[in-house]
Design a protein around this motif. Structure first.
Motif, PDB file in Angstrom:
ATOM      1  N   ALA A  15     -20.208 -59.047 -27.424  1.00  0.00           N
ATOM      2  CA  ALA A  15     -19.169 -58.781 -26.425  1.00  0.00           C
ATOM      3  C   ALA A  15     -17.785 -58.795 -27.070  1.00  0.00           C
ATOM      4  N   ARG A  16     -17.558 -59.713 -28.000  1.00  0.00           N
ATOM      5  CA  ARG A  16     -16.286 -59.737 -28.725  1.00  0.00           C
ATOM      6  C   ARG A  16     -16.094 -58.449 -29.521  1.00  0.00           C
ATOM      7  N   GLY A  19     -15.157 -55.632 -27.249  1.00  0.00           N
ATOM      8  CA  GLY A  19     -13.750 -55.738 -26.851  1.00  0.00           C
ATOM      9  C   GLY A  19     -12.801 -55.288 -27.941  1.00  0.00           C
ATOM     10  N   ILE A  20     -13.100 -55.673 -29.170  1.00  0.00           N
ATOM     11  CA  ILE A  20     -12.251 -55.274 -30.292  1.00  0.00           C
ATOM     12  C   ILE A  20     -12.312 -53.760 -30.495  1.00  0.00           C
ATOM     13  N   LEU A  22     -13.043 -51.455 -28.286  1.00  0.00           N
ATOM     14  CA  LEU A  22     -12.343 -50.785 -27.193  1.00  0.00           C
ATOM     15  C   LEU A  22     -10.828 -50.832 -27.383  1.00  0.00           C
ATOM     16  N   ALA A  23     -10.312 -52.000 -27.727  1.00  0.00           N
ATOM     17  CA  ALA A  23      -8.858 -52.141 -27.888  1.00  0.00           C
ATOM     18  C   ALA A  23      -8.341 -51.309 -29.063  1.00  0.00           C
ATOM     19  N   ALA A  60     -19.553 -48.381 -27.094  1.00  0.00           N
ATOM     20  CA  ALA A  60     -19.211 -49.613 -26.389  1.00  0.00           C
ATOM     21  C   ALA A  60     -19.957 -49.706 -25.058  1.00  0.00           C
ATOM     22  N   THR A  64     -22.572 -52.628 -24.197  1.00  0.00           N
ATOM     23  CA  THR A  64     -22.323 -53.430 -23.003  1.00  0.00           C
ATOM     24  C   THR A  64     -23.535 -53.405 -22.084  1.00  0.00           C
TER      25      THR A  64
END
Length: 73
Positions: A15-16, A19-20, A22-23, A60, A64
């Protein structure tokens, strides 16, 4: 205090990473769009970055979904 389950730790790391990705993808994509407009890049080069961003977003989404399925099962 109980130790976390190894599977939970693996899901948290995934999950981390999502997130990375995606950002960073969003920031890079916006930066390339801005830079391409300022430098007058051809549309085909900008579309190349669009497709790369779409691939990262699709990755992603798949990861997910796998995390979500792993928590349910």
């Amino acid at each position: 205090m109980n130790r976390p389950d190894p599977q939970d730790l693996k899901r948290a790391a995934q999950a981390r990473l999502v997130g990375i990705v995606l950002a960073v993808t969003m920031l890079l994509w916006m930066g390339v769009q801005w830079l391409g407009g300022r430098l007058g890049w051809e549309t085909r080069y900008v579309f190349l970055f669009d497709f790369a961003a779409l691939a990262a977003f699709l990755w992603a989404l798949v990861v997910t979904y796998q995390i979500w399925r792993g928590r349910r099962g």
